[in-house]
Motif scaffolding. Structure first.
Motif, PDB file in Angstrom:
ATOM      1  N   UNK A 280       0.914  -2.017   2.726  1.00 47.89           N
ATOM      2  CA  UNK A 280      -0.140  -1.823   2.307  1.00 47.89           C
ATOM      3  C   UNK A 280       0.216  -0.624   1.315  1.00 47.89           C
ATOM      4  N   UNK A 281       1.009   0.179   1.979  1.00 44.98           N
ATOM      5  CA  UNK A 281       1.655   1.511   1.183  1.00 44.98           C
ATOM      6  C   UNK A 281       2.469   1.096  -0.039  1.00 44.98           C
ATOM      7  N   UNK A 282       3.286  -0.184   0.180  1.00 44.48           N
ATOM      8  CA  UNK A 282       4.134  -0.556  -1.116  1.00 44.48           C
ATOM      9  C   UNK A 282       3.139  -1.108  -2.227  1.00 44.48           C
ATOM     10  N   UNK A 283       2.280  -1.962  -1.463  1.00 50.00           N
ATOM     11  CA  UNK A 283       1.134  -2.472  -2.859  1.00 50.00           C
ATOM     12  C   UNK A 283       0.499  -1.455  -3.389  1.00 50.00           C
ATOM     13  N   UNK A 284      -0.041  -0.375  -2.591  1.00 51.83           N
ATOM     14  CA  UNK A 284      -0.744   0.635  -3.383  1.00 51.83           C
ATOM     15  C   UNK A 284      -0.009   1.471  -4.247  1.00 51.83           C
ATOM     16  N   UNK A 285       1.252   1.907  -3.839  1.00 50.60           N
ATOM     17  CA  UNK A 285       1.969   2.529  -4.856  1.00 50.60           C
ATOM     18  C   UNK A 285       2.520   2.072  -6.075  1.00 50.60           C
ATOM     19  N   UNK A 286       2.796   0.611  -5.864  1.00 46.53           N
ATOM     20  CA  UNK A 286       3.363   0.048  -7.283  1.00 46.53           C
ATOM     21  C   UNK A 286       2.261  -0.958  -7.882  1.00 46.53           C
ATOM     22  N   UNK A 287       0.997  -0.607  -7.516  1.00 45.97           N
ATOM     23  CA  UNK A 287      -0.048  -1.632  -8.034  1.00 45.97           C
ATOM     24  C   UNK A 287      -0.207  -1.057  -9.618  1.00 45.97           C
TER      25      UNK A 287
END
Length: 634
Positions: free
Chosen positions: A86-93
């Motif tokens: 989830x952190x990866x998805x949010x950071x690179x969205x």
């Protein structure tokens, strides 16, 4: 050809032209036609439909390299503190600005809002019922019909443009330039990183199979253990937390009786054991086709992976593609694997290029009728892949976006291992490059492989025990091993010192007319293990094979055993290993290979020298030394 190397390893496009009077800028352009394809003398039908997908520029993607170093470099205080999905998805969205800008552009160009969809990861914009006529108008291009010598056709363009004000919001658009994947009537046409070469039809295994005296003519699991200090009977303590996966592409599939014959000689307690099947897009362990070409890869990968980690550590099998789609692919569709592992990477029906990647539900007779797998498959700590495409087969944008996904999965603690290729400095099929990017056996330029060229994976090559030598003598680089320098990806920070030392003391005798000698390009491979005279069972026969395909499952087993020890001690898996293995602390964990060349493209290729080189990389690993070093890290 090599005047420009991408300055950052992720998230960048090509050098762009100046805006035209219509405020359009060329976003991607292809100057060559892939081997075997030709443009027929007609335009694409205006009413034909294209599944248009627009890949949005991801937020913070230019920071991926640094974020990955932060959790992967042994000197970092955040070593091993991997990110959640989830952190990866949010950071690179992609930003709301990018989403809005692209949708507004499409609406202004006459596309109804009801036809525009956004992927669940917010990273792809898709247009339903999009015609060739619309695509040509909106992308300022022309679509033509391309045909392969085998008869298959594709609709593609040689370049496309977008308005200057939205260009920095877009990474790539499909389908546009790609027409490399093609159906074929041949069996086993997937391009493997090596397509194992049969060295000899060895005798059937005998009771003395564990004898180390024959490792110069027949490599076996005991030979690997002796060469790289791998324990014969590993003590597995964290199997429930650990995972190791082998990737295969249908119709490539293992045969159970072959595995059992192999296990009976080298790990009797595994007889009857099989890897855990994780089917991706209808992948099956098929037995309709059985021959060397379709069974040898999977038999080797699974046999050695399971034997080297021992019966206490389960091994997964990611079997990708149904039979019709798998048999039709010339290029291994890595995006289909990545889609299944990370839902934020794909759209609801796969944010890929349908001319390269699989399309599901598959309308072909007997095709998989379920939806395309998207983020619903278990991720593994270590993923071994023995397949590859030539770097020149795909556009830079396509490879950059996929490479970034490997980096994001590395942030989550996943180790990806890819073979470096089996044609020396040439690509698969012994193909080299002309300056315009056209591939030919007679071309002069070196042709590295993808994804080993990606700086966010570990690319591995092959060595060999010299004839008449023992496992205790120095190995040489295998002449088939792929190595060189990328024409797309820039030199990553973790590799700079090794490359600087290589050029300082061992600069190759070639110029830019042969390879990317900018000294700013990603070097391949990272390290190596034995890949010559490897014993494998195929259709009940014992065969000796050669290829860098041997390296990923063997190295994957080594990393899996290290992960087991770390997890049992309450630590994280090692994740992306390159920053660690290139660090000063790890220099003593590799045995330098200083003999051998990797010829191709009408040259002797590169030479194995002291230190890192584009033949054997850092050399060969010592498991016990690597284990001690990684156990001393947080």
């Amino acid at each position: 050809m090599f005047a420009v190397v991408l300055v950052l390893v992720a998230g960048l496009g090509l050098v762009l032209s100046s805006p035209s009077p219509r405020s359009f800028s060329i976003h991607e352009e292809r100057t060559n036609i892939a081997r075997g394809w030709f443009r027929v003398g007609r335009r694409a039908p205006p009413a034909a439909l294209l599944p248009l997908k627009i890949g949005l520029k991801e937020s913070n993607i230019e920071k991926l390299h640094d974020r990955l170093l932060d959790v992967s470099h042994p000197d970092s205080e955040n070593y091993g503190k991997h990110w959640t999905p989830e952190k990866v998805k949010t950071y690179f969205r992609p930003s709301e600005e990018s989403v809005s800008a692209v949708i507004e552009w499409l609406e202004e160009a006459g596309v109804e809002r009801a036809r525009i969809e956004l992927s669940k990861g917010d990273n792809w914009v898709q247009v339903k019922d999009f015609s060739v006529a619309e695509a040509e108008r909106i992308l300022d291009t022309e679509y033509h019909v391309y045909q392969h010598t085998h008869g298959d056709t594709r609709l593609a363009c040689s370049a496309y443009s977008v308005p200057a004000h939205v260009q920095h919001h877009i990474e790539l658009i499909t389908p546009t330039l790609h027409f490399d994947g093609r159906p074929s009537s041949k069996r086993g046409t997937q391009l493997s990183a090596r397509n194992f070469k049969a060295v000899s039809a060895a005798d059937h295994l005998k009771p003395d199979s564990n004898d180390l005296s024959n490792c110069d003519v027949r490599i076996t699991p005991p030979c690997y253990r002796a060469l790289y200090n791998i324990p014969a009977e590993p003590t597995i303590r964290a199997a429930s937390q650990n995972s190791f996966a082998i990737v295969e592409y249908t119709p490539q599939a293992y045969l159970g009786p072959d595995l059992d014959l192999f296990f009976a000689n080298f790990s009797p307690s595994l007889v009857g054991s099989r890897p855990e099947l994780i089917s991706i897009d209808g992948g099956v362990v098929q037995t309709e086709e059985m021959d060397f070409g379709v069974n040898i890869e999977s038999n080797f990968d699974i046999g050695y992976a399971m034997t080297l980690v021992g019966p206490g550590q389960p091994v997964r099998l990611y079997q990708v593609e149904d039979i019709p789609e798998g048999s039709a692919q010339l290029l291994a569709p890595f995006n289909d694997l990545l889609d299944a592992l990370d839902g934020s990477y794909c759209t609801e029906d796969g944010g890929d290029d349908p001319s390269v990647d699989g399309v599901y539900p598959d309308p072909a007779p007997g095709g998989y009728q379920g939806p395309k797998d998207c983020g619903n498959k278990q991720r593994s700590n270590v993923i071994s892949v023995s397949y590859a495409s030539n770097e020149a087969d795909l556009t830079p944008f396509y490879q950059i976006r996929q490479c970034s996904e490997y980096g994001k999965l590395g942030l989550m603690g996943i180790t990806f291992i890819f073979a470096s290729g089996d044609s020396g400095v040439a690509g698969n099929g012994e193909l080299c490059l002309f300056p315009n990017g056209t591939q030919s056996e007679d071309a002069p330029l070196f042709n590295p492989l993808f994804p080993a060229n990606c700086p966010f994976v570990t690319g591995v090559g092959a060595t060999q025990v010299n004839p008449g030598s023992t496992v205790f003598d120095p190995e040489s680089a295998a002449s088939l091993t792929g190595g060189g320098f990328s024409n797309i990806f820039a030199l990553p920070e973790y590799q700079k010192k090794a490359i600087e030392e290589y050029y300082k003391y061992h600069e190759p005798p070639y110029g830019a007319d042969r390879y990317n000698n900018s000294q700013r390009a990603r070097g391949i491979p990272d390290f190596s293990v034995n890949g010559v005279n490897c014993t494998v069972v195929a259709e009940g026969r014992t065969i000796a094979v050669a290829g860098t395909s041997a390296a990923p499952p063997v190295i994957g087993a080594i990393i899996t055993l290290i992960n087991d020890a770390r997890l049992a001690a309450g630590k994280s898996p090692v994740g992306f290993i390159n920053p660690a293995i290139y660090s000063n602390a790890f220099r003593g964990a590799f045995k330098d290979i200083v003999d051998g060349i990797n010829p191709g493209c009408g040259t002797d290729g590169f030479e194995s020298v002291e230190g890192w080189d584009p033949v054997s990389g850092l050399g060969t690993p010592d498991f016990e030394k690597l284990l001690d070093l990684w156990m001393n890290l947080p």
